[in-house]
Scaffold this motif. Structure first.
Motif, short mmCIF file in Angstrom:
data_model
loop_
_atom_site.label_atom_id
_atom_site.label_comp_id
_atom_site.label_asym_id
_atom_site.label_seq_id
_atom_site.Cartn_x
_atom_site.Cartn_y
_atom_site.Cartn_z
N GLY A 265 0.81 -1.21 0.00
CA GLY A 265 0.00 0.00 0.00
C GLY A 265 0.85 1.26 0.00
N LEU A 266 1.95 1.25 0.76
CA LEU A 266 2.88 2.38 0.76
C LEU A 266 3.47 2.57 -0.63
N PHE A 267 3.88 1.48 -1.26
CA PHE A 267 4.44 1.55 -2.61
C PHE A 267 3.44 2.16 -3.59
N VAL A 268 2.20 1.67 -3.58
CA VAL A 268 1.18 2.19 -4.48
C VAL A 268 0.90 3.66 -4.18
N GLY A 269 0.89 4.03 -2.90
CA GLY A 269 0.70 5.43 -2.54
C GLY A 269 1.79 6.33 -3.12
N LEU A 270 3.04 5.85 -3.06
CA LEU A 270 4.14 6.61 -3.67
C LEU A 270 3.98 6.70 -5.18
#
Length: 419
Positions: A265-270
């Motif tokens: 989720g952090l990766f997709v947010g970035l």
């Protein structure tokens, strides 16, 4: 005497009906027609990597039914996040027509720095992470200085940086060679265990669909105000509904296992944040302009040195972030972190995902799609109990095909006047 207006009334009615038919065609078929026009002119977007990913998944699933199981896909998402964040920084550099060969070493150095400061020196983990990311930004600023001030090619400066930063990593870890991170710590749990609650993942999928609708609606409104052709409301709604249903189905399937990792989720947010920055901000437009033609961008008033500095600093900071995530995933900082195929996989992911090696064209979603392709190959071959040599050969072949497609697409865009 017959009024000419009366005589021409049937013809006017026919023209009105023809105009209605044209608008009707634009509303329901215009999007499809425009899509094929873009493909024929070489504007392929993410189409090649999506088709390639479908083929790879079909083949691997036919060879091993476990490949597309929910549990294996959750593990795949965990593995995608670390190198994917590094690949996101590579996208920025490639868009400028430059390269950073040191991202693997920077990620390993950042993981070592976190281990030393947190475990050996007793720093709070948050301060250790911020320090490692700041160190990555400093390394990127050095590359930008060498390029802007001395004209050193990024290939040479980052190759030198690869060796120097690797030396710093080995020096920090010393004779022990590795540092074990506290297994029960929040950082390690984040990299190995933490997944989203079901309601959060369903909500985020719905928000993504709403965002797609709102973006399409605003773009269509601006085009109509400018007197340009635009997608109909029906097409915008249909696109948003289809994507939302697809995302919710994926979330439902993954939640049948452990669920979606917070790290992914952090990766997709970035990725989403970077996509917005590249497409909706002055900085992003300047990135495209400098990558397309540096001299023309300079004459247009763009601060080219600032663009290069921001891109290199962002790339190195994301590389450091990826190294920290890798340390949390492995629960250790070691001399092997950032070595091996990390560097090449990050670059390959950006290129396979659709970022052009010639500069000026790319998307943040290239990192997401490209790393899924690479990790799918790695996961599938691991399940088949095949050697890593095949993974290297297949990944290299996919990379070569991606570069060939990019080159042919660029020629087509030039011939159609869209380069």
């Amino acid at each position: 005497m017959t009024d000419k207006t009366t005589q021409n009334a049937p013809q006017a009615q026919l023209l009105d009906r023809a105009d209605v038919r044209v608008k009707h065609a634009e509303g329901f078929g215009g999007a499809i027609s425009a899509f094929f026009d873009r493909v024929r002119s070489g504007d392929l977007g993410s189409l090649p990597v999506i088709v390639g990913l479908a083929i790879i998944w079909t083949v691997l699933q036919s060879l091993n039914p476990v490949f597309l199981s929910a549990n294996n896909l959750v593990n795949l998402l965990f593995d995608c996040s670390t190198v994917g964040v590094i690949a996101l920084g590579i996208v920025c550099i490639l868009m400028l027509g430059e390269i950073d060969l040191s991202v693997g070493s920077v990620s390993g150095f950042a993981s070592a720095l976190v281990g030393v400061l947190w475990v050996n020196q007793g720093w709070p983990v948050g301060f250790a992470i911020i320090t490692a990311m700041a160190a990555g930004a400093v390394i990127g600023s050095v590359y930008a200085l060498l390029l802007n001030r001395f004209g050193m090619p990024s290939f040479v400066s980052t190759l030198a940086g690869l060796l120097a930063v690797l030396g710093l990593q080995l020096y920090l870890l010393g004779s022990t060679g590795s540092i074990n991170l506290p297994y029960e710590s929040p950082l390690v749990n984040f990299g190995q265990l933490m997944v989203m609650p079901a309601w959060v993942s369903y909500g985020l999928a719905a928000i993504a669909g709403i965002g797609i609708f709102w973006t399409g609606y605003r773009e269509a409104s601006r085009r109509r105000e400018a007197g340009l052709s635009a997608q109909s409301m029906a097409a915008i709604v249909a696109r948003a509904v289809v994507i939302t249903v697809l995302l919710e189905a994926i979330v439902f399937y993954l939640n049948s296992s452990r669920g979606i990792p917070w790290m992914f989720g952090l990766f997709v947010g970035l990725v989403v944040t970077m996509n917005y920055a590249l497409k909706r901000t002055k900085w992003g437009r300047s990135m495209h302009a400098v990558g397309g033609n540096r001299e023309a961008a300079r004459r247009a008033g763009i601060n080219v040195r600032y663009i290069y500095t921001s891109a290199f600093m962002l790339c190195s900071t994301l590389a450091a972030t990826g190294g920290i995530l890798a340390a949390s995933r492995l629960a250790s900082s070691s001399q092997q972190a950032g070595t091996g195929d990390v560097n090449l996989n990050a670059i390959a992911a950006a290129v396979i995902g659709g970022t052009s090696l010639f500069g000026g064209r790319g998307s943040a979603y290239s990192a997401l799609l490209g790393i899924i392709v690479i990790q799918s190959i790695a996961s599938g071959l691991t399940l088949l109990d095949l050697s890593s040599s095949l993974r290297y050969m297949i990944t290299g072949a996919v990379l070569a095909i991606a570069v060939i497609v990019d080159s042919l697409a660029r020629r087509s865009r030039v011939s159609h006047g869209r380069a």
